[in-house]
Design an enzyme around this catalytic site. Sequence first.
Site, PDB file in Angstrom:
ATOM      1  NE  ARG A  32      -3.333 -39.535 -18.005  1.00 20.44           N
ATOM      2  CZ  ARG A  32      -3.277 -38.546 -18.881  1.00 20.44           C
ATOM      3  NH1 ARG A  32      -2.830 -37.380 -18.541  1.00 20.44           N
ATOM      4  NH2 ARG A  32      -3.689 -38.721 -20.118  1.00 20.44           N
ATOM      5  CG  HIS A 117      -7.855 -40.727 -22.748  1.00 22.11           C
ATOM      6  ND1 HIS A 117      -7.390 -40.840 -21.462  1.00 22.11           N
ATOM      7  CD2 HIS A 117      -8.630 -39.620 -22.763  1.00 22.11           C
ATOM      8  CE1 HIS A 117      -7.880 -39.841 -20.729  1.00 22.11           C
ATOM      9  NE2 HIS A 117      -8.638 -39.093 -21.499  1.00 22.11           N
ATOM     10  CB  CYS A 125      -4.252 -42.249 -42.250  1.00 20.93           C
ATOM     11  SG  CYS A 125      -4.009 -40.707 -43.169  1.00 20.93           S
ATOM     12  CB  CYS A 154      -1.701 -42.563 -45.283  1.00 22.25           C
ATOM     13  SG  CYS A 154      -3.225 -43.322 -45.869  1.00 22.25           S
ATOM     14  CB  CYS A 157      -4.385 -39.642 -48.271  1.00 20.35           C
ATOM     15  SG  CYS A 157      -4.076 -39.645 -46.493  1.00 20.35           S
ATOM     16  CB  SER A 195     -11.023 -42.769 -13.082  1.00 21.05           C
ATOM     17  OG  SER A 195     -10.626 -41.450 -13.432  1.00 21.05           O
ATOM     18  CG  ASN A 220      -9.882 -44.779  -7.509  1.00 22.74           C
ATOM     19  OD1 ASN A 220      -9.416 -45.541  -8.368  1.00 22.74           O
ATOM     20  ND2 ASN A 220      -9.254 -43.680  -7.135  1.00 22.74           N
ATOM     21  CB  ILE A 238     -10.879 -52.238  -8.942  1.00 25.03           C
ATOM     22  CG1 ILE A 238     -10.709 -50.792  -8.452  1.00 25.03           C
ATOM     23  CG2 ILE A 238     -11.850 -52.292 -10.112  1.00 25.03           C
ATOM     24  CD1 ILE A 238      -9.885 -49.935  -9.344  1.00 25.03           C
TER      25      ILE A 238
END
Length: 247
Positions: A32, A117, A125, A154, A157, A195, A220, A238
């Site tokens: 990002r 995340h 699946c 998968c 399924c 972060s 940070n 860090i």
Amino acid sequence: MNDIKKWIAETNKIVIFTGAGISTESGIPDFRSPGGIWTKMQPIMFQDFLSSEASQIESWKRKFVIDKDMKVAKPNIGHIAISKLYSKNKISYILTQNIDNLHHDSGIPDNKIIELHGNSTYAKCLNCNKRYELSYIKEFLEKKDNNYSTAPKCIECNGIIKSATISFGQPMPIKEMQIAEKSSIECDLFIVIGSSLKVYPAAGLPILAKKNGAKLIIINRETTELDSISDRVLNKEIGVTLDKLFY
Ligand SMILES: [Zn+2]
């Protein structure tokens, strides 16, 4: 530093919250940040992934390119320092925005690491949650008679298989968010590491901790959105900072 060391000594209910900044020191790019991958490449939204097989194939192609950096990465002195603090029974949970598996690789048990995340080192699946290894996916896509023309499904399924990360537009994982919120409310000390606290809802967790009486520390390289409400801010490298604080 001395105040922080004193607060660490006084409690065994510490929550550690980590972001990309801890892993850049292991050579993993921050997607990002300016110049990061999402500033060069439009991310594939979750809805598009679900509705289009072409998006699924494109997403796997990109993943195998990005993974070249991930595979060689190893925990750095920052990860190791956290693992050391964990072994002293000081940490209740590690909440992480990272998907690189480096906290696991540093020796911390899976059930103590809450991945907000997801995890990029395997696939799942979307329907039944069956786990798939990336080597299986790669083999499927690169088979001679396929050659990236159909996306893997998968075997149980027939559901869509996706990297176990949380994509843009994909809902946050419910169980993980519940543990993250509960541990933030119950902790005495909430330490943010690497972060910039820009991505919600994850970035709401330090606020929740602070409102419920925890001390908030931010470590940070750059300033963050929550510096003004935190008890101490260290704008430093860090790894070396954690190495000094946690041993
Ligand atoms: Zn399935």
